[in-house]
Write an enzyme that holds these catalytic residues in place. Sequence first.
Site, PDB file in Angstrom:
ATOM      1  N   GLY A  20     -13.898  80.446-128.605  1.00  0.00           N
ATOM      2  CA  GLY A  20     -14.300  79.362-129.507  1.00  0.00           C
ATOM      3  C   GLY A  20     -15.143  78.308-128.807  1.00  0.00           C
ATOM      4  O   GLY A  20     -14.985  78.066-127.615  1.00  0.00           O
ATOM      5  N   ARG A  53     -15.800  86.910-129.041  1.00  0.00           N
ATOM      6  CA  ARG A  53     -14.388  87.104-128.683  1.00  0.00           C
ATOM      7  C   ARG A  53     -14.082  88.523-128.189  1.00  0.00           C
ATOM      8  O   ARG A  53     -12.908  88.904-128.128  1.00  0.00           O
ATOM      9  CB  ARG A  53     -13.498  86.749-129.876  1.00  0.00           C
ATOM     10  CG  ARG A  53     -13.485  85.252-130.227  1.00  0.00           C
ATOM     11  CD  ARG A  53     -12.287  84.890-131.078  1.00  0.00           C
ATOM     12  NE  ARG A  53     -12.287  83.501-131.506  1.00  0.00           N
ATOM     13  CZ  ARG A  53     -11.794  82.501-130.766  1.00  0.00           C
ATOM     14  NH1 ARG A  53     -11.285  82.736-129.584  1.00  0.00           N
ATOM     15  NH2 ARG A  53     -11.828  81.264-131.229  1.00  0.00           N
ATOM     16  N   ASP A 102      -6.991  83.593-121.968  1.00  0.00           N
ATOM     17  CA  ASP A 102      -7.186  85.051-122.035  1.00  0.00           C
ATOM     18  C   ASP A 102      -8.442  85.471-121.295  1.00  0.00           C
ATOM     19  O   ASP A 102      -8.439  86.446-120.546  1.00  0.00           O
ATOM     20  CB  ASP A 102      -7.336  85.499-123.500  1.00  0.00           C
ATOM     21  CG  ASP A 102      -5.996  85.743-124.135  1.00  0.00           C
ATOM     22  OD1 ASP A 102      -4.984  85.685-123.410  1.00  0.00           O
ATOM     23  OD2 ASP A 102      -5.958  85.962-125.360  1.00  0.00           O
ATOM     24  N   LYS A 148     -12.056  76.463-120.269  1.00  0.00           N
ATOM     25  CA  LYS A 148     -12.568  75.931-121.535  1.00  0.00           C
ATOM     26  C   LYS A 148     -11.556  76.105-122.649  1.00  0.00           C
ATOM     27  O   LYS A 148     -10.888  77.137-122.689  1.00  0.00           O
ATOM     28  CB  LYS A 148     -13.838  76.726-121.901  1.00  0.00           C
ATOM     29  CG  LYS A 148     -14.372  76.463-123.263  1.00  0.00           C
ATOM     30  CD  LYS A 148     -14.577  77.726-124.094  1.00  0.00           C
ATOM     31  CE  LYS A 148     -13.280  78.342-124.573  1.00  0.00           C
ATOM     32  NZ  LYS A 148     -13.430  79.354-125.616  1.00  0.00           N
ATOM     33  N   THR A 149     -11.367  75.198-123.499  1.00  0.00           N
ATOM     34  CA  THR A 149     -10.796  75.323-124.838  1.00  0.00           C
ATOM     35  C   THR A 149     -10.422  73.945-125.374  1.00  0.00           C
ATOM     36  O   THR A 149      -9.810  73.138-124.667  1.00  0.00           O
ATOM     37  CB  THR A 149      -9.555  76.255-124.953  1.00  0.00           C
ATOM     38  OG1 THR A 149      -9.071  76.195-126.304  1.00  0.00           O
ATOM     39  CG2 THR A 149      -8.399  75.879-124.041  1.00  0.00           C
ATOM     40  N   ASP A 197      -8.247  73.500-127.427  1.00  0.00           N
ATOM     41  CA  ASP A 197      -6.802  73.508-127.689  1.00  0.00           C
ATOM     42  C   ASP A 197      -6.006  72.815-126.588  1.00  0.00           C
ATOM     43  O   ASP A 197      -4.858  72.427-126.800  1.00  0.00           O
ATOM     44  CB  ASP A 197      -6.282  74.939-127.848  1.00  0.00           C
ATOM     45  CG  ASP A 197      -6.813  75.601-129.106  1.00  0.00           C
ATOM     46  OD1 ASP A 197      -7.580  74.952-129.840  1.00  0.00           O
ATOM     47  OD2 ASP A 197      -6.473  76.773-129.350  1.00  0.00           O
ATOM     48  N   GLY A 244      -6.052  73.890-133.200  1.00  0.00           N
ATOM     49  CA  GLY A 244      -5.211  74.174-132.046  1.00  0.00           C
ATOM     50  C   GLY A 244      -4.383  75.364-132.452  1.00  0.00           C
ATOM     51  O   GLY A 244      -3.353  75.187-133.107  1.00  0.00           O
TER      52      GLY A 244
END
Length: 553
Positions: free
Chosen positions: A81, A145, A176, A202-203, A205, A251
Site C-alpha cells: 500500500g 502486492r 511481509d 514502510k506502512t 499502519d 490500519g
Amino acid sequence: MKITPLQEARLKYEPKLPGMLRHGIKEIGVKEGEATESVADQEKIKELFPNTYGKKEITFEKGENTSASKKQVVGVILSGGQAPGGHNVICGLYDALKATDRNNVLYGFKGGPSGLLEDDYVEFDDEFIDAYRNTGGFDIIGSGRTKLETQEQFAVAAEVCRKHGITAIVIIGGDDSNTNAAVLAEYFAAHNTGVQVIGCPKTIDGDLKNEDIECSFGFDTATKTYSELIGNIERDANSAKKYWHFIKVMGRSASHVALECALETQPNICLISEEVSAKKMSLSQIADFIADSVANRAAKGMNFGVAIIPEGVVEFVPEFSSLIKEINELLAGEKAEQFNVLPSWKEKYAFIEKGLSKEAMEVFAILPESIQQQLFLERDPHGNVQVSLIESEKLFSALVKAKLDERKKNGTYKGKFSALHHFFGYEGRCAFPSNFDADYCYSLGYNAFMLIQYGYNGYLSKISNLSKPADQWVAGGMPITKMMNIERRHGEDKPVIRKALVELDGKPFRYFEANRDTWAVETCYTYPGAIQYYGPSEVCDLTTRTLALEKGL
Ligand code: FBP
C-alpha cells in the site's frame, strides 16, 4: 504538466539528513556492533538463514569511507500500500548513488515486485527524479502486492539481476515485504549471485516497528492527515451539536493509526482492537460501552459526539471471528452454488439459520441486515468473507442505536441520536509527506545506499533517535533476521518479522486509558489543523504523539 504553488515549493525542499550522513560520501565511515540473534526461535531461524543470520548491527559515523569502490547498479521496488514519503526514499537512494559515482545506475521496477519478475523497469536520471522530490504517492514507478516468496520467483529475479548487472535490490515495504526481502537476500547469498538486498520500513499502519525500528514511514503523515479531518469534524460536531460521527480509520489489523488519531484529537470514543481482543469483548459489550458515552453526554444536553473505529476491529471480536469462520465453512465448495441460486434474501436467511451454530446465529441475528448481506454477498476469489470491506462504522452505530432504543423503551434514555459515517483511509496514503516523513524517507534511502556500498546483505535501513531533531538522528542498519520469529501462517510454520500490535502496557495506550473516561463524557476535542510545511520547527517538525510518548516525552 501544470503544478500548484505548494507542489513547486515542495519540489525545492531540501530534506534533512542525520548529522552523520551530512559529511561528504568519502567521510562516512562504519562501526560494527554486536552480532545479532533473532527475537525468538533462534535455532530455527539460523537454520533457515545460514548465510545471513547473526550478522552485526551497524552504525555510520564520521570517518574514512572504507568501502570497496565498484560500479553499483541498483534496482528499487515499491511494495504494498502507498505511504507518504516513498518517493523520497528513491530520491535519497538516487542522490547517494550518484554522489558516490555518476556512473552508478538506479533502475525502478514498475508496479511492485512483479516488475522485477517481468523485467519491467525504468532507468532514473536527474530530470525524472527531480519531478518527484517530496511528493506523495507511489506513482513514480507504481506499487503492487505480488509476493516474492517462491524459489522459482527468486531464480527469475536472479536472472533479471544477472542480465542487467544489478548489484543490489532495495525493497520498500511492510513486514511481509521485508520478510520476503530477507528470504531473497538469503537465496542470493546461497547462490553466490553477488546481489545484495536491503529493505526499508514502510506502512501507514505503523505495525512495522520494534526495538530497532522506531516507526515505519508514512504513519506520521497519514495520521496527521486523518487527525486534521477528525479535528475538523469535532469542531463541526461541537458547532452543530446534532450528530454523532462514527469514523473508521485505516490500519488493516493493528490499531496504531486509531490510537494516534485519538491522542491527537481527544474524541469521545476510540476503540482499540487489541484491547477488545484482550478483554474478549462481545459486540453487545462494545455497543453498550459506546451507548454509555452517548447517554452520559445526552444527560448533559450534548447530543453529539465523535467515535473512532479502527479498520480491523471486527476481526478482534472473538465471537465475530468465530462467526466468520463458520460462514466460510458454510459456503465452502459446492455449498456456495446452492446458496447463490436461492432467489430471495428470505430463503438465503433460512439457509444460513440452518447452517450456523446457535452461538454464531445469535451474533448474526443482531447485525443490521446490510451487514448480514455484506458478509454473504461480497466474497473474495477463494470464497471467504472480505472482512476488510465490512462497514464497521455503520455496524457499531446501528448496534448503538438498537441499545439506545431499548433504553428508551425502559425509560433510562431520553436523548436524541443521529449518526453520520466516515471512512478515512485513502485520503492519507498519498498526502504530501510531512517534513518528518520527507526527511525520514530521504534519510532511509540515502542510508540504504551506504549499506549497499559497504556490502551489507539482508539488512533493513535503520534511522533512529527520531524524536530528536534530524541532525541527532542515528543512521545504520540491522539484519532483518534479528526481527524474525516463527509464526503459523496458512497452516505452516514460517519465519516472519513480528507484527507490532498496540501494546496495552505501552505508554501511548496508557496515556489514552488514563484520559478516555473524561473524554467520553466531556467535550475535550483538540484541533490539530493541517500539516504545516513552512514555519517554526515546533509546528512543522512535530513527530507523532505515539513516538513522543514511547520516548518518554
Ligand atoms: P501496507 O501494509 O501494504 O502498507 O498497506 C496498508 C493498507 O493501507 C491498510 O491500512 C489497508 O487496510 C490496506 O492497505 C488497503 O489495501 P488496498 O490498497 O489494497 O486497498
